[in-house]
Design a protein around this motif. Structure first.
Motif, short mmCIF file in Angstrom:
data_model
loop_
_atom_site.label_atom_id
_atom_site.label_comp_id
_atom_site.label_asym_id
_atom_site.label_seq_id
_atom_site.Cartn_x
_atom_site.Cartn_y
_atom_site.Cartn_z
N ASN A 151 0.81 -1.22 0.00
CA ASN A 151 0.00 0.00 0.00
C ASN A 151 0.84 1.26 0.00
O ASN A 151 0.36 2.33 -0.40
CB ASN A 151 -0.94 0.00 1.21
N LEU A 152 2.09 1.15 0.44
CA LEU A 152 2.99 2.30 0.43
C LEU A 152 3.80 2.39 -0.87
O LEU A 152 4.61 3.29 -1.03
CB LEU A 152 3.95 2.22 1.63
N GLY A 153 3.55 1.44 -1.77
CA GLY A 153 4.27 1.43 -3.05
C GLY A 153 5.68 0.89 -2.96
O GLY A 153 6.47 1.02 -3.89
N LYS A 154 6.02 0.26 -1.82
CA LYS A 154 7.35 -0.34 -1.64
C LYS A 154 7.26 -1.81 -2.04
O LYS A 154 7.20 -2.72 -1.21
CB LYS A 154 7.81 -0.18 -0.20
N ASN A 155 7.25 -2.02 -3.36
CA ASN A 155 6.92 -3.33 -3.90
C ASN A 155 8.00 -4.39 -3.67
O ASN A 155 7.69 -5.57 -3.44
CB ASN A 155 6.62 -3.21 -5.38
N THR A 156 9.25 -4.00 -3.74
CA THR A 156 10.33 -4.95 -3.51
C THR A 156 10.28 -5.48 -2.08
O THR A 156 10.42 -6.69 -1.83
CB THR A 156 11.70 -4.30 -3.76
N GLU A 157 10.06 -4.57 -1.12
CA GLU A 157 9.95 -4.97 0.28
C GLU A 157 8.70 -5.82 0.50
O GLU A 157 8.71 -6.76 1.30
CB GLU A 157 9.90 -3.74 1.19
N ALA A 158 7.62 -5.48 -0.22
CA ALA A 158 6.38 -6.25 -0.11
C ALA A 158 6.61 -7.70 -0.55
O ALA A 158 6.17 -8.64 0.12
CB ALA A 158 5.28 -5.61 -0.95
N ILE A 159 7.30 -7.87 -1.66
CA ILE A 159 7.58 -9.22 -2.17
C ILE A 159 8.40 -10.02 -1.17
O ILE A 159 8.11 -11.19 -0.90
CB ILE A 159 8.30 -9.14 -3.53
N ALA A 160 9.42 -9.38 -0.61
CA ALA A 160 10.29 -10.06 0.35
C ALA A 160 9.51 -10.51 1.59
O ALA A 160 9.69 -11.65 2.07
CB ALA A 160 11.44 -9.14 0.75
N SER A 161 8.65 -9.65 2.12
CA SER A 161 7.89 -10.00 3.32
C SER A 161 6.85 -11.08 3.04
O SER A 161 6.71 -12.03 3.81
CB SER A 161 7.20 -8.75 3.89
N LEU A 162 6.13 -10.94 1.94
CA LEU A 162 5.09 -11.91 1.62
C LEU A 162 5.69 -13.28 1.29
O LEU A 162 5.08 -14.31 1.56
CB LEU A 162 4.26 -11.41 0.43
N ASP A 163 6.88 -13.27 0.73
CA ASP A 163 7.54 -14.53 0.41
C ASP A 163 7.94 -15.30 1.67
O ASP A 163 8.06 -16.52 1.66
CB ASP A 163 8.76 -14.27 -0.47
N LYS A 164 8.16 -14.59 2.77
CA LYS A 164 8.54 -15.23 4.04
C LYS A 164 7.33 -15.83 4.74
O LYS A 164 7.48 -16.68 5.63
CB LYS A 164 9.19 -14.20 4.97
N PHE A 165 6.15 -15.39 4.39
CA PHE A 165 4.93 -15.84 5.06
C PHE A 165 4.58 -17.26 4.62
O PHE A 165 4.44 -17.55 3.44
CB PHE A 165 3.77 -14.90 4.75
N LYS A 166 4.45 -18.15 5.59
CA LYS A 166 4.06 -19.54 5.33
C LYS A 166 2.88 -19.89 6.24
O LYS A 166 2.91 -19.61 7.43
CB LYS A 166 5.21 -20.51 5.62
N SER A 167 1.86 -20.48 5.65
CA SER A 167 0.68 -20.77 6.46
C SER A 167 -0.08 -21.97 5.90
O SER A 167 -0.09 -22.22 4.70
CB SER A 167 -0.25 -19.55 6.49
N ASP A 168 -0.72 -22.71 6.84
CA ASP A 168 -1.61 -23.80 6.44
C ASP A 168 -3.00 -23.27 6.12
O ASP A 168 -3.84 -24.03 5.60
CB ASP A 168 -1.71 -24.83 7.57
N ASP A 169 -3.24 -22.01 6.43
CA ASP A 169 -4.52 -21.39 6.09
C ASP A 169 -4.58 -21.20 4.58
O ASP A 169 -3.80 -20.44 4.00
CB ASP A 169 -4.65 -20.03 6.80
N LEU A 170 -5.50 -21.90 3.94
CA LEU A 170 -5.54 -21.91 2.47
C LEU A 170 -5.86 -20.54 1.88
O LEU A 170 -5.31 -20.18 0.83
CB LEU A 170 -6.56 -22.95 1.99
N ILE A 171 -6.72 -19.79 2.53
CA ILE A 171 -7.10 -18.47 2.00
C ILE A 171 -5.94 -17.49 2.12
O ILE A 171 -5.56 -16.81 1.16
CB ILE A 171 -8.35 -17.93 2.72
N LEU A 172 -5.35 -17.41 3.32
CA LEU A 172 -4.25 -16.46 3.53
C LEU A 172 -3.04 -16.80 2.67
O LEU A 172 -2.40 -15.91 2.10
CB LEU A 172 -3.84 -16.45 5.00
#
Length: 258
Positions: A151-172
């Motif tokens: 949302n802040l337009g910091k797309n490279t940082e967004a990719i890095a953070s989202l790539d670290k997220f691991k979950s068994d929740d299928l929707i998330l």
């Protein structure tokens, strides 16, 4: 012609013959059984000898297993659980600022920044993800951080953070992959965006997220000039998700892809 018996020999009667045969059979059985038990005794003795000889090694293995088990339980009880509690408490303020940013119409950037970096002595998502890595709250902080960066337009940082997220929740987990696609799209890296949109559409087929990412995949493919691919995604929405919001203008998109 006369017949005679040798002195001292008496022909056995039929009953006596049977008794002799039975005695022979019993003796043979007893001998076989004794042999089996002797072998078992020998095997048991060898086993006992081996146990005595290697008892230090055996006790060492048992002790190591017990130590690992106890260590794991203590780690869960005295380290992981307190960390989870602390992380959840730290998350409260960051989540509040995040939700205000999502719901609000003004001051969103400052709220997203507060959610990321913390405020009033409370950690933000960046610090929580780092300090409490390995906990559920720390993992979830990666997701929140990714959305905030996006949302802040910091797309490279967004990719890095989202790539670290691991979950068994299928929707998330599906949303995280799709949001990486959004970040690549904002960076104008459309091929990478398309790859993630397709992955998000296929990884957890459902009525909510699948049509969203099929639509984004189709629109991105259309922009890239891949009309056949775009038509495939648009047609799938029309045929399988006709009641979804993404199907409202699907006929027009199908026409553009033909």
């Amino acid at each position: 012609m006369a017949t005679y018996n040798k002195r001292g020999f008496k022909s056995p009667k039929p009953k006596e013959v049977e008794d002799i045969e039975e005695n022979v059979d019993i003796d043979a059985k007893d001998s076989t059984t004794a042999g089996v038990f002797n072998k078992l005794d020998e095997g048991a003795s060898k086993t006992e000898e081996w146990v005595v000889k290697n008892q230090k090694y055996i006790f060492g293995i048992v002790g190591a297993i017990a130590l690992v088990t106890i260590g794991y339980l203590m780690y869960q009880k005295f380290i992981v659980e307190p960390k989870e509690t602390d992380a959840a408490e730290e998350m409260f303020t960051a989540q509040q600022n995040f939700q205000k940013a999502i719901d609000g119409t003004t001051g969103q950037d400052s709220l997203f920044n507060a959610a990321l970096n913390g405020v009033d002595g409370k950690y933000g998502f960046i610090k929580i993800a780092d300090e409490y890595s390995g906990t559920d709250a720390g993992n979830l902080a990666n997701f929140y951080a990714g959305v905030s960066y996006l949302n802040l337009g910091k797309n490279t940082e967004a990719i890095a953070s989202l790539d670290k997220f691991k979950s068994d929740d299928l929707i998330l987990s599906t949303q995280a992959v799709g949001l990486i696609g959004d970040a690549f799209a904002q960076k104008n890296q459309l091929k990478e965006a398309l790859e993630y949109y397709i992955k998000a559409a296929e990884m957890n087929v459902n009525e909510m997220t699948t049509p969203i990412f099929l639509l984004k995949a189709g629109q991105t493919a259309l922009t890239l000039g891949q009309k056949a691919e775009a038509l495939k995604y648009f047609t799938e929405i029309k045929e399988k998700y006709e009641t979804a919001p993404e199907a409202r203008n699907i006929d027009g998109l199908i026409g553009m892809a033909q």
